[in-house]
Design an enzyme around this catalytic site. Structure first.
Site, short mmCIF file in Angstrom:
data_model
loop_
_atom_site.label_atom_id
_atom_site.label_comp_id
_atom_site.label_asym_id
_atom_site.label_seq_id
_atom_site.Cartn_x
_atom_site.Cartn_y
_atom_site.Cartn_z
N ALA A 116 -35.70 28.52 -39.05
CA ALA A 116 -36.86 27.27 -38.62
C ALA A 116 -35.83 27.01 -40.25
O ALA A 116 -36.26 27.52 -41.02
CB ALA A 116 -37.98 27.57 -38.58
N ASP A 117 -36.73 25.30 -40.86
CA ASP A 117 -36.75 24.81 -41.73
C ASP A 117 -37.58 24.17 -42.27
O ASP A 117 -38.00 22.89 -41.18
CB ASP A 117 -35.28 24.87 -42.74
CG ASP A 117 -35.80 24.11 -44.08
OD1 ASP A 117 -35.85 25.88 -44.85
OD2 ASP A 117 -34.66 22.91 -44.62
N THR A 118 -38.57 23.87 -43.25
CA THR A 118 -39.64 22.42 -43.15
C THR A 118 -39.05 21.92 -44.63
O THR A 118 -38.68 22.81 -45.63
CB THR A 118 -41.24 23.10 -43.20
OG1 THR A 118 -40.90 24.07 -41.83
CG2 THR A 118 -41.98 22.12 -43.29
N GLY A 164 -36.50 21.69 -38.83
CA GLY A 164 -36.38 21.99 -37.72
C GLY A 164 -36.09 23.07 -37.74
O GLY A 164 -36.40 24.51 -38.06
#
Length: 214
Positions: free
Chosen positions: A69-71, A106
């Site tokens: 994940a990435d934020t 994501g």
């Protein structure tokens, strides 16, 4: 029971993914996140998550279900990521104060050895409260902003930075449980989380899970 391999060093993501009830292991990817520079923040977080997932997949020889994940915090199309120092944190928090921004998280799931892949993105509109300079300085002094996109944690009870949100609380924390459940289902992994109401103004399912953390 299936084991999820989380490609993240984030303690918040580790707390959240365990709420789904699957055994979980952690492997931190060695990647240059700045190599992904797409202008669209929502696209950027998905591709950065994909970069992390593929980096871990390249090192795993056994069966695995990798979750990455990435934020990012976005003011329009400008991305505010983790502040490097107190001045950057101060600048971000002043810009966000009293305004609405978007938080994009994501998620990419990759199964090995089949290499089934699913991607999802959670976007939440977040309105910050009008916190005072003294509150902001105390929060910066606590050290909490420095590993957070946008220099804040929505779940911080002392600072309480957020006045309102429309969307997913866990997505703002860094790992939308509903979007992750959808991605797992897409690659054939059963997930019992009820995702039917994720796209309503306030994701009650994710909030109910978060209530068990605090």
């Amino acid at each position: 029971m299936v084991t999820l391999l989380l490609a993240s060093a984030s303690p918040r993501r580790q707390e959240l993914i365990r709420l789904l009830g699957y055994p979980t292991a952690v492997q931190v990817p060695d990647v240059d996140e700045d190599s992904i520079d797409h202008a669209d923040p929502a696209h950027n977080v998905v591709e950065t998550a994909r970069l992390k997932a593929e980096a871990v997949a390249a090192t795993v020889m056994d069966q695995a279900i990798i979750v990455a994940a990435d934020t990012t915090v976005a003011l329009g199309r400008e991305m505010l990521n983790k502040p490097a120092n107190a001045e950057e944190a101060r600048h971000m928090l002043r810009r966000l104060r009293g305004r609405t921004h978007q938080v994009h998280t994501g998620i990419v799931v990759v199964t090995l050895p089949e290499r089934r892949t699913a991607a999802a993105v959670s976007t939440t509109a977040v309105t910050m409260r009008d916190y005072s300079d003294d509150e902001m300085e105390a929060y910066i002094a606590s050290g909490d902003p420095f590993d957070k996109a946008g220099a804040y944690a929505i779940q911080n009870k002392a600072f309480r930075p957020v006045g309102a949100l429309a969307g997913c609380f866990t997505g703002v924390m860094g790992l939308s449980l509903c979007r992750l459940s959808q991605a797992l289902q897409a690659v054939g992994i059963p997930a019992e989380l009820d995702v039917a109401n994720h796209d309503t103004a306030r994701c009650a399912t994710c909030l109910a899970y978060v209530d068990t953390l605090f």
